[in-house]
Scaffold this motif. Structure first.
Motif, PDB file in Angstrom:
ATOM      1  N   UNK A 202      61.422  55.254  36.890  1.00 24.12           N
ATOM      2  CA  UNK A 202      60.004  54.891  36.921  1.00 24.12           C
ATOM      3  C   UNK A 202      59.135  56.024  36.376  1.00 24.12           C
ATOM      4  N   UNK A 203      59.427  57.244  36.793  1.00 18.81           N
ATOM      5  CA  UNK A 203      58.598  58.385  36.395  1.00 18.81           C
ATOM      6  C   UNK A 203      58.727  58.702  34.907  1.00 18.81           C
ATOM      7  N   UNK A 204      59.867  58.342  34.313  1.00 19.24           N
ATOM      8  CA  UNK A 204      60.027  58.570  32.870  1.00 19.24           C
ATOM      9  C   UNK A 204      59.112  57.653  32.067  1.00 19.24           C
ATOM     10  N   UNK A 205      58.785  56.499  32.655  1.00 22.16           N
ATOM     11  CA  UNK A 205      57.893  55.555  31.980  1.00 22.16           C
ATOM     12  C   UNK A 205      56.427  55.839  32.298  1.00 22.16           C
ATOM     13  N   UNK A 206      56.175  56.289  33.538  1.00 24.97           N
ATOM     14  CA  UNK A 206      54.804  56.587  33.965  1.00 24.97           C
ATOM     15  C   UNK A 206      54.888  57.685  35.020  1.00 24.97           C
ATOM     16  N   UNK A 207      54.644  58.878  34.615  1.00 25.16           N
ATOM     17  CA  UNK A 207      54.787  60.033  35.511  1.00 25.16           C
ATOM     18  C   UNK A 207      53.918  59.861  36.757  1.00 25.16           C
ATOM     19  N   UNK A 208      54.543  60.056  37.904  1.00 23.40           N
ATOM     20  CA  UNK A 208      53.820  59.942  39.166  1.00 23.40           C
ATOM     21  C   UNK A 208      53.838  58.550  39.767  1.00 23.40           C
ATOM     22  N   UNK A 209      54.537  57.591  39.106  1.00 26.52           N
ATOM     23  CA  UNK A 209      54.563  56.215  39.590  1.00 26.52           C
ATOM     24  C   UNK A 209      55.201  56.103  40.976  1.00 26.52           C
ATOM     25  N   UNK A 210      56.192  56.948  41.235  1.00 23.97           N
ATOM     26  CA  UNK A 210      56.910  56.873  42.514  1.00 23.97           C
ATOM     27  C   UNK A 210      56.424  57.929  43.515  1.00 23.97           C
ATOM     28  N   UNK A 267      58.050  46.651  51.883  1.00 25.14           N
ATOM     29  CA  UNK A 267      57.199  45.605  51.326  1.00 25.14           C
ATOM     30  C   UNK A 267      56.440  46.118  50.096  1.00 25.14           C
ATOM     31  N   UNK A 268      55.939  47.341  50.181  1.00 22.69           N
ATOM     32  CA  UNK A 268      55.209  47.925  49.051  1.00 22.69           C
ATOM     33  C   UNK A 268      56.132  48.153  47.853  1.00 22.69           C
ATOM     34  N   UNK A 269      57.342  48.639  48.117  1.00 25.60           N
ATOM     35  CA  UNK A 269      58.287  48.848  47.013  1.00 25.60           C
ATOM     36  C   UNK A 269      58.671  47.519  46.372  1.00 25.60           C
ATOM     37  N   UNK A 270      58.941  46.500  47.218  1.00 22.27           N
ATOM     38  CA  UNK A 270      59.368  45.203  46.703  1.00 22.27           C
ATOM     39  C   UNK A 270      58.276  44.516  45.880  1.00 22.27           C
ATOM     40  N   UNK A 271      57.033  44.661  46.309  1.00 27.32           N
ATOM     41  CA  UNK A 271      55.942  43.927  45.662  1.00 27.32           C
ATOM     42  C   UNK A 271      55.207  44.719  44.585  1.00 27.32           C
ATOM     43  N   UNK A 272      55.255  46.063  44.661  1.00 27.56           N
ATOM     44  CA  UNK A 272      54.466  46.865  43.728  1.00 27.56           C
ATOM     45  C   UNK A 272      55.317  47.731  42.793  1.00 27.56           C
ATOM     46  N   UNK A 273      56.282  48.452  43.349  1.00 30.22           N
ATOM     47  CA  UNK A 273      57.052  49.396  42.525  1.00 30.22           C
ATOM     48  C   UNK A 273      58.182  48.721  41.759  1.00 30.22           C
ATOM     49  N   UNK A 274      59.025  47.973  42.451  1.00 25.81           N
ATOM     50  CA  UNK A 274      60.208  47.389  41.802  1.00 25.81           C
ATOM     51  C   UNK A 274      59.869  46.413  40.672  1.00 25.81           C
ATOM     52  N   UNK A 275      58.803  45.609  40.784  1.00 22.95           N
ATOM     53  CA  UNK A 275      58.488  44.702  39.662  1.00 22.95           C
ATOM     54  C   UNK A 275      58.184  45.420  38.350  1.00 22.95           C
ATOM     55  N   UNK A 276      57.791  46.692  38.412  1.00 17.05           N
ATOM     56  CA  UNK A 276      57.490  47.422  37.180  1.00 17.05           C
ATOM     57  C   UNK A 276      58.755  47.778  36.398  1.00 17.05           C
ATOM     58  N   UNK A 277      59.936  47.565  37.011  1.00 13.96           N
ATOM     59  CA  UNK A 277      61.187  47.842  36.296  1.00 13.96           C
ATOM     60  C   UNK A 277      61.306  46.972  35.047  1.00 13.96           C
ATOM     61  N   UNK A 278      60.747  45.765  35.100  1.00 11.14           N
ATOM     62  CA  UNK A 278      60.794  44.879  33.936  1.00 11.14           C
ATOM     63  C   UNK A 278      60.053  45.505  32.754  1.00 11.14           C
ATOM     64  N   UNK A 279      58.940  46.200  33.062  1.00  3.73           N
ATOM     65  CA  UNK A 279      58.152  46.832  31.995  1.00  3.73           C
ATOM     66  C   UNK A 279      58.868  48.057  31.413  1.00  3.73           C
ATOM     67  N   UNK A 280      59.785  48.649  32.191  1.00  4.40           N
ATOM     68  CA  UNK A 280      60.535  49.808  31.699  1.00  4.40           C
ATOM     69  C   UNK A 280      61.465  49.392  30.559  1.00  4.40           C
ATOM     70  N   UNK A 281      61.920  48.135  30.616  1.00  2.36           N
ATOM     71  CA  UNK A 281      62.772  47.554  29.559  1.00  2.36           C
ATOM     72  C   UNK A 281      64.079  48.314  29.380  1.00  2.36           C
ATOM     73  N   UNK A 282      64.835  48.423  30.474  1.00  2.11           N
ATOM     74  CA  UNK A 282      66.170  49.013  30.380  1.00  2.11           C
ATOM     75  C   UNK A 282      67.083  48.087  29.592  1.00  2.11           C
ATOM     76  N   UNK A 283      67.955  48.660  28.808  1.00  2.00           N
ATOM     77  CA  UNK A 283      68.964  47.853  28.131  1.00  2.00           C
ATOM     78  C   UNK A 283      70.006  47.410  29.156  1.00  2.00           C
TER      79      UNK A 283
END
Length: 337
Positions: A202-210, A267-283
């Motif tokens: 997460x931090x590699x895509x947006x520093x400080x996200x976590x 709840x915060x991780x499930x609803x706010x942090x983890x959904x941003x993984x899609x935007x990271x676009x891991x192969x």
């Protein structure tokens, strides 16, 4: 990697039907308690079907396969008994056998799939996101169980439990402490997994996200360790002493506080942090590699505590988690082939 799963001693379990449900023959499952195939087969039968009894001895020991790679570790094959009939082999072969012997299960699984929300979203989610959410669900269940248990202890205040399996008051307190220690180890490994694998992504895509999640980990660690120390006090105190009830009350209060903090954190991780993984676009390769790293960090959870982790999940979710472990193992075998 070698940490997706570890084998252990053999296990025999018997499954009996619900009262009033379709009467099936006695079912026995032989295999390792930490075997993916044995666990998957067990949950396939339990999935909206029949409850599991305490392990019972079988007429004879299950057969053993040859040691793998010339090592001392042996593989205990999964053998599934339904009345006089016996099945073994691959997971697909065993599942086909189960479907043929328990036709009602397929209909019930379709109903659950139709009723459950978010199926399409879950199917497209990152592998590490799926694993993390399932771990959150298991830890939440175990926390709720621990809180209910300590509330019962506090109410009884030194009186022996009605359930004879608990033994004496002292024996029950020791079991309670052991259960919390198992949960604590899973939670600590989960936090380490997030900090070593997920948060850097997460931090590699947006520093400080976590940043907030890391701060909550640091906040909760002293609370979790403090609870363990209180449990040690309860174990050694005389239940007739004047401050015993006060210690139990303190323990109950701390556990309820931890439960609330963790519930909010998950709840915060499930609803706010983890959904941003899609935007990271891991192969696909990066996602599978991250999953392997997650399992490698959580060695205790996926070794001797695997059964404990799966106990906190409904059968259909336990099967999903075992699918992830199996995927990790298959990929590892492919790399080393």
């Amino acid at each position: 990697m070698g940490n997706c799963l570890r084998s252990s001693e053999k296990l025999t379990a018997e499954i009996v039907p619900h009262g009033g449900a379709t009467v099936y023959p006695t079912v026995r499952l032989h295999g390792s308690p930490n075997s993916i195939l044995a666990a998957y087969t067990r949950f396939a039968v339990l999935h909206n079907a029949v409850p599991l009894q305490e392990p019972v001895p079988a007429a004879g020991p299950p057969p053993r396969a040859a040691a793998r790679d010339g090592g001392s570790e042996t593989v205990v094959p999964v053998v599934f008994h339904v009345g006089p009939e016996v099945a073994s082999g691959s997971r697909d072969a065993l599942l086909r056998f189960i479907d043929s012997k328990f036709p009602d299960l397929a209909e019930e699984e379709e109903e659950v799939a139709a009723e459950g929300g978010g199926g399409k979203e879950e199917a497209t989610a990152s592998l590490v996101v799926r694993a993390t959410r399932l771990q959150h669900k298991s830890m939440t269940w175990h926390l709720e169980r621990i809180v209910r248990w300590v509330e019962d202890l506090e109410t009884r205040g030194g009186l022996r439990a009605v359930d004879p399996k608990m033994g004496t008051w002292k024996m029950e307190v020791v079991k309670f402490g052991r259960s919390y220690s198992q949960l604590l180890e899973v939670m600590l490994e989960h936090a380490q997994m997030e900090e070593r694998v997920l948060f850097p992504i997460f931090d590699s895509a947006d520093r400080g996200l976590s940043k907030a999640a890391k701060e909550e980990h640091a906040r909760d660690l002293p609370i979790m360790n403090g609870i363990k120390e209180i449990i040690k006090s309860v174990e050694v105190l005389d239940s007739r002493s004047t401050n015993y009830r006060e210690t139990l009350y303190n323990l109950s209060t701390r556990l309820k506080s931890l439960q609330g903090l963790c519930k909010q954190h998950f709840m915060e991780e499930d609803s706010e942090l983890l959904p941003t993984m899609e935007a990271v676009e891991l192969s696909k390769e990066q996602d599978e590699s991250a999953l392997e790293q997650c399992f490698a960090v959580m060695q205790g959870t996926h070794g001797r505590l695997l059964k404990f982790l799966l106990e906190g999940l409904p059968p259909h979710d336990a099967m999903k988690y075992l699918d992830l472990i199996s995927m990790c193992r298959d990929r590892e075998n492919g790399i080393h082939a």
